[in-house]
Every structure is written in C-alpha cells, then in structure tokens.
Design a protein around this motif. Structure first.
Motif, PDB file in Angstrom:
ATOM      1  N   LYS A  27       0.833  -1.203   0.000  1.00 21.85           N
ATOM      2  CA  LYS A  27       0.000   0.000   0.000  1.00 21.85           C
ATOM      3  C   LYS A  27       0.871   1.258   0.000  1.00 21.85           C
ATOM      4  N   VAL A  28       1.994   1.232   0.727  1.00 21.76           N
ATOM      5  CA  VAL A  28       2.923   2.367   0.710  1.00 21.76           C
ATOM      6  C   VAL A  28       3.383   2.616  -0.728  1.00 21.76           C
ATOM      7  N   LEU A  29       3.654   1.540  -1.441  1.00 22.79           N
ATOM      8  CA  LEU A  29       4.105   1.663  -2.830  1.00 22.79           C
ATOM      9  C   LEU A  29       3.004   2.218  -3.730  1.00 22.79           C
ATOM     10  N   THR A  30       1.834   1.592  -3.683  1.00 23.21           N
ATOM     11  CA  THR A  30       0.764   2.002  -4.592  1.00 23.21           C
ATOM     12  C   THR A  30       0.233   3.399  -4.268  1.00 23.21           C
ATOM     13  N   ASP A  31       0.213   3.771  -2.992  1.00 23.92           N
ATOM     14  CA  ASP A  31      -0.251   5.116  -2.623  1.00 23.92           C
ATOM     15  C   ASP A  31       0.676   6.205  -3.148  1.00 23.92           C
ATOM     16  N   ASN A  32       1.931   5.862  -3.387  1.00 30.26           N
ATOM     17  CA  ASN A  32       2.897   6.839  -3.877  1.00 30.26           C
ATOM     18  C   ASN A  32       3.166   6.704  -5.378  1.00 30.26           C
ATOM     19  N   GLY A  33       2.258   6.039  -6.079  1.00 27.05           N
ATOM     20  CA  GLY A  33       2.338   6.007  -7.541  1.00 27.05           C
ATOM     21  C   GLY A  33       3.121   4.855  -8.138  1.00 27.05           C
ATOM     22  N   ALA A  34       3.490   3.866  -7.356  1.00 28.69           N
ATOM     23  CA  ALA A  34       4.232   2.720  -7.889  1.00 28.69           C
ATOM     24  C   ALA A  34       3.268   1.704  -8.497  1.00 28.69           C
ATOM     25  N   THR A  35       3.784   0.924  -9.426  1.00 32.61           N
ATOM     26  CA  THR A  35       3.034  -0.166 -10.025  1.00 32.61           C
ATOM     27  C   THR A  35       3.657  -1.474  -9.556  1.00 32.61           C
ATOM     28  N   ILE A  36       2.862  -2.320  -8.906  1.00 31.35           N
ATOM     29  CA  ILE A  36       3.357  -3.615  -8.441  1.00 31.35           C
ATOM     30  C   ILE A  36       3.391  -4.561  -9.639  1.00 31.35           C
ATOM     31  N   VAL A  37       4.578  -5.083  -9.961  1.00 33.90           N
ATOM     32  CA  VAL A  37       4.744  -5.992 -11.086  1.00 33.90           C
ATOM     33  C   VAL A  37       4.544  -7.432 -10.629  1.00 33.90           C
ATOM     34  N   ASN A  38       5.114  -7.778  -9.483  1.00 32.01           N
ATOM     35  CA  ASN A  38       5.049  -9.146  -8.993  1.00 32.01           C
ATOM     36  C   ASN A  38       5.192  -9.142  -7.471  1.00 32.01           C
ATOM     37  N   GLU A  39       4.495 -10.067  -6.841  1.00 30.96           N
ATOM     38  CA  GLU A  39       4.600 -10.213  -5.381  1.00 30.96           C
ATOM     39  C   GLU A  39       4.672 -11.705  -5.078  1.00 30.96           C
ATOM     40  N   GLU A  40       5.696 -12.111  -4.350  1.00 33.00           N
ATOM     41  CA  GLU A  40       5.865 -13.518  -4.017  1.00 33.00           C
ATOM     42  C   GLU A  40       6.047 -13.671  -2.511  1.00 33.00           C
ATOM     43  N   ARG A  91      17.710  -1.594  -7.524  1.00 31.62           N
ATOM     44  CA  ARG A  91      17.218  -1.247  -8.857  1.00 31.62           C
ATOM     45  C   ARG A  91      17.618  -2.354  -9.815  1.00 31.62           C
ATOM     46  N   LEU A  92      16.686  -2.758 -10.664  1.00 32.82           N
ATOM     47  CA  LEU A  92      16.967  -3.796 -11.647  1.00 32.82           C
ATOM     48  C   LEU A  92      17.506  -3.165 -12.922  1.00 32.82           C
ATOM     49  N   ASP A  93      18.692  -3.609 -13.353  1.00 32.14           N
ATOM     50  CA  ASP A  93      19.172  -3.176 -14.661  1.00 32.14           C
ATOM     51  C   ASP A  93      18.462  -4.009 -15.717  1.00 32.14           C
ATOM     52  N   LYS A  94      18.767  -3.797 -16.995  1.00 29.07           N
ATOM     53  CA  LYS A  94      17.998  -4.482 -18.033  1.00 29.07           C
ATOM     54  C   LYS A  94      18.173  -5.998 -17.978  1.00 29.07           C
ATOM     55  N   TYR A  95      19.353  -6.466 -17.564  1.00 28.43           N
ATOM     56  CA  TYR A  95      19.590  -7.910 -17.497  1.00 28.43           C
ATOM     57  C   TYR A  95      18.837  -8.535 -16.324  1.00 28.43           C
ATOM     58  N   ALA A  96      18.834  -7.861 -15.198  1.00 29.29           N
ATOM     59  CA  ALA A  96      18.110  -8.357 -14.024  1.00 29.29           C
ATOM     60  C   ALA A  96      16.604  -8.340 -14.290  1.00 29.29           C
ATOM     61  N   ALA A  97      16.129  -7.326 -15.001  1.00 32.59           N
ATOM     62  CA  ALA A  97      14.704  -7.247 -15.330  1.00 32.59           C
ATOM     63  C   ALA A  97      14.315  -8.396 -16.261  1.00 32.59           C
ATOM     64  N   GLN A  98      15.181  -8.698 -17.237  1.00 28.89           N
ATOM     65  CA  GLN A  98      14.905  -9.821 -18.142  1.00 28.89           C
ATOM     66  C   GLN A  98      14.893 -11.135 -17.370  1.00 28.89           C
ATOM     67  N   TYR A  99      15.841 -11.303 -16.453  1.00 24.80           N
ATOM     68  CA  TYR A  99      15.898 -12.523 -15.648  1.00 24.80           C
ATOM     69  C   TYR A  99      14.645 -12.661 -14.788  1.00 24.80           C
ATOM     70  N   ALA A 100      14.224 -11.567 -14.167  1.00 19.20           N
ATOM     71  CA  ALA A 100      13.033 -11.598 -13.308  1.00 19.20           C
ATOM     72  C   ALA A 100      11.796 -11.965 -14.128  1.00 19.20           C
ATOM     73  N   GLU A 101      11.702 -11.417 -15.337  1.00 16.50           N
ATOM     74  CA  GLU A 101      10.569 -11.717 -16.208  1.00 16.50           C
ATOM     75  C   GLU A 101      10.576 -13.199 -16.614  1.00 16.50           C
ATOM     76  N   LYS A 102      11.755 -13.714 -16.930  1.00 24.02           N
ATOM     77  CA  LYS A 102      11.894 -15.125 -17.310  1.00 24.02           C
ATOM     78  C   LYS A 102      11.521 -16.026 -16.129  1.00 24.02           C
ATOM     79  N   ARG A 103      11.960 -15.645 -14.931  1.00 27.73           N
ATOM     80  CA  ARG A 103      11.666 -16.422 -13.722  1.00 27.73           C
ATOM     81  C   ARG A 103      10.163 -16.444 -13.450  1.00 27.73           C
ATOM     82  N   ARG A 104       9.508 -15.288 -13.633  1.00 24.17           N
ATOM     83  CA  ARG A 104       8.059 -15.208 -13.432  1.00 24.17           C
ATOM     84  C   ARG A 104       7.316 -16.094 -14.429  1.00 24.17           C
ATOM     85  N   SER A 105       7.731 -16.054 -15.695  1.00 21.78           N
ATOM     86  CA  SER A 105       7.040 -16.849 -16.712  1.00 21.78           C
ATOM     87  C   SER A 105       7.247 -18.341 -16.465  1.00 21.78           C
ATOM     88  N   LEU A 106       8.455 -18.734 -16.038  1.00 23.77           N
ATOM     89  CA  LEU A 106       8.701 -20.143 -15.733  1.00 23.77           C
ATOM     90  C   LEU A 106       7.879 -20.588 -14.529  1.00 23.77           C
TER      91      LEU A 106
END
Length: 129
Positions: A27-40, A91-106
């Motif tokens: 809620k702290v994140l969303t109230d301040n304009g953040a978009t939640i991509v994934n929660e585990e 902060r996720l750089d482009k490689y970490a973001a790609q890895y996180a996306e791949k991990r989520r899809s798997l």
C-alpha cells in the motif's frame, strides 16, 4: 525505474498478521504512484544467522516500478515497523529485469504443468550448451 525489494518479517506473526504487514508495504508503494509488477510470498525460511535471537523469518519479494524517491519512503516504512527483521531494495538493470521476467514466466508455467516445464528447461539447457 524497476525495483525489487525483499524483506524478512519476524516469525512470531500469525499468517493473517504476516499478510497484513505485506499489504501495508504494498500500500505504501501504490499510494505513492508505484506499479506492483510481482509479489511472491516465500514463506517461513531459515535465516543464515540469528537475528534478534530468531532463526527463521517470513520472506517476501515485491517487484515494482516507481520513481527513485519512493525507495526512501519505503525503506523508512520498513525501519519504523518492528515486525521487519531485514530488508533489501535494489534497482533492476535491463539484465536483471529480463531474468526476473523469465523467472516469473517459468513459475507461471510450472504452476500449470510441472512435468512439461521441467522437460522444457532441460531441453533449453541442452540446446544452449
């Protein structure tokens, strides 16, 4: 910018209290304009070393997109809450973001058909090698 935060909650919380704490930080994140991509919710896990005489904790990972100034507000909220044992936000750089996306899809595929995903992973590793 894309960020990932992992925090450890004290193990003495009930399941409802743990989920309420996680909801508070999202809620702290969303109230301040953040978009939640994934929660585990990783659940109760053993700590590498005791913290405040506790050897386990509830681990939670949250991926989000937000302005850099929001990280300071989130970490202040972590520090003010006595239920949080440890936290790390980065902060996720482009490689970490790609890895996180791949991990989520798997993970999504694994939930649907466990046997198929495992063979797919093995086949892809063989092709890459």
């Amino acid at each position: 910018m894309k960020y990932e935060t992992v925090f450890i909650l004290t193990p003495v919380l009930s399941d409802a209290q743990m989920k309420e704490a996680v909801a508070k930080f999202t809620k702290v994140l969303t109230d301040n304009g953040a978009t939640i991509v994934n929660e585990e919710l990783w659940g109760l896990r053993k700590l590498a070393y005791p913290i405040d005489k506790k050897s386990t904790g509830f681990y939670t990972l949250v991926e989000f997109e937000a302005e850099p100034t929001l990280v300071k507000k989130l970490e202040t909220a972590y520090r003010r809450d006595e239920r949080v044992l440890r936290f790390l936000t980065f902060r996720l750089d482009k490689y970490a973001a790609q890895y996180a996306e791949k991990r989520r899809s798997l993970k999504g595929q694994k939930a649907e058909t466990p046997a198929t995903v495992e063979t797919t992973i093995v086949e892809s590793e063989v092709k890459e090698a």
